[in-house]
Scaffold this active site. Structure first.
Site, PDB file in Angstrom:
ATOM      1  N   ARG A  14      18.893  69.078 -29.284  1.00 28.04           N
ATOM      2  CA  ARG A  14      18.915  70.474 -28.831  1.00 28.04           C
ATOM      3  C   ARG A  14      20.012  70.725 -27.799  1.00 28.04           C
ATOM      4  NH1 ARG A  14      14.774  74.084 -29.516  1.00 28.04           N
ATOM      5  NH2 ARG A  14      13.005  73.354 -30.752  1.00 28.04           N
ATOM      6  N   GLU A  15      20.532  69.652 -27.233  1.00 26.16           N
ATOM      7  CA  GLU A  15      21.472  69.821 -26.130  1.00 26.16           C
ATOM      8  C   GLU A  15      22.893  69.427 -26.532  1.00 26.16           C
ATOM      9  OE1 GLU A  15      19.774  68.261 -22.491  1.00 26.16           O
ATOM     10  OE2 GLU A  15      17.784  68.983 -23.059  1.00 26.16           O
ATOM     11  N   MET A  16      23.208  68.136 -26.566  1.00 22.25           N
ATOM     12  CA  MET A  16      24.565  67.729 -26.945  1.00 22.25           C
ATOM     13  C   MET A  16      24.638  67.092 -28.319  1.00 22.25           C
ATOM     14  SD  MET A  16      26.279  66.426 -23.406  1.00 22.25           S
ATOM     15  CE  MET A  16      27.239  67.637 -22.507  1.00 22.25           C
TER      16      MET A  16
END
Length: 321
Positions: free
Chosen positions: A128-130
């Site tokens: 969900r982030e990187m």
């Protein structure tokens, strides 16, 4: 008796502190300690970490950097309720500040990372982030001659996963915000904060806030149940996986709705508040804390004075770049 209520009683018993006279400097045994004005991190590694922190190539599609969510001009946090990841996906919780994060005893709201290095790994791989995979990320960095040279200057083994994690963590350890007006007061300058702000600090202690928010980071050094004196999540009327808190890490029922207590330094800059970003203002946040952690309604004058005190915790951020 619930274990968290017992913990609350113990904390309150340990911090039964008299109201300080507003006109005197803080005594040496105050439960809040001033930040150091310097750090001892390796300058080369910290500069390398700063570059990595701001480089969107750490994400799988080049869309986001660490600084995309941890915005240093916004208190090291994000002014959005939830942050936007590499594919437009939203994070599950409100982004905590990176400023002074090195003072926290664990990282993330649920405390799943024991170190800043582990936190870096989690974020880089989080879909969900990187959303990166380490082999591909290391290949991208090694293909950049300036990165290769910088890593070889700072680390004997060059570009490695451990060194990327360490460089970013080293930079994050430099992100201290000293010289808050309250720190100057703690160091002996009785004129650094106003009489009303001193009274606000006294009310902060007298009310019991200090039982969880103390130490150098004014928090960040313990876990606590969100809703010691009331069912916050039932009253909220909805829940998510993120509301499980520490339970998601340990699977123990007693850890349900338990979170790392956030530090309060620079808190006036980091709205919205709580893991679910449910409080839009400091006034809202203080109301929630009084109701669900202290078991009573905040007196309007107490709330005003406590917020005045909280604003004295804003430190010098010019070094956090």
């Amino acid at each position: 008796m619930n274990a968290h209520i017992k913990q609350r009683i113990l904390h309150l018993a340990l911090v039964v502190l008299p109201l300080a006279s507003p006109c005197i400097a803080a005594p040496l045994n105050e439960p809040i300690k001033p930040l150091p004005r310097w750090h001892t991190e390796d300058a080369g590694r910290a500069e390398l970490g700063r570059r990595l922190f701001n480089d969107k190539r750490l994400s799988a599609n080049g869309a986001v950097a660490c600084s995309s969510c941890h915005q240093l001009d916004r208190g090291g946090a994000d002014d959005k309720r939830l942050s936007v990841g590499l594919n437009g996906d939203l994070t599950l919780v409100n982004t905590p500040t990176v400023l002074n994060a090195s003072l926290n005893f664990r990282q993330f709201w649920n405390g799943r990372a024991a170190t800043l290095e582990a936190q870096v790994d989690d974020v880089i791989r989080n879909p969900r982030e990187m959303g990166s995979e380490w082999p591909a990320l290391l290949a991208r960095l090694a293909a950049d001659e300036t990165y290769r040279d910088a890593f070889e200057s700072s680390y004997a083994d060059g570009v490695t996963q451990a060194n990327v994690q360490n460089a970013i963590a080293t930079y994050e350890r430099t992100l201290l915000t000293p010289k808050a007006r309250f720190d100057l007061f703690l160091e002996g300058d009785s004129t650094a904060i106003s009489d009303e702000e001193k009274t606000g600090y006294a009310r902060f202690k007298q009310s019991g806030c200090i039982s969880c928010h103390q130490g150098m980071n004014v928090g960040g050094n313990m876990f606590q149940k969100f809703g010691v004196m009331g069912d916050y999540f039932k009253d909220k009327g909805s829940s998510s996986e993120a509301d499980l808190g520490r339970f998601s890490v340990t699977g123990r029922d007693e850890d349900r709705h338990v979170f790392k207590v956030p530090g309060l330094r620079n808190v006036e800059l980091t709205a919205p508040y709580f893991h679910d970003a449910s409080a839009q203002t400091l006034e809202d946040a203080v109301d929630v804390m009084f109701k669900y952690q202290l078991g009573r309604k905040a007196d309007p004058e107490d709330k005003r004075l406590i917020i005045l005190f909280l604003k004295t915790l804003t430190g010098e951020t010019k070094g956090a770049q």
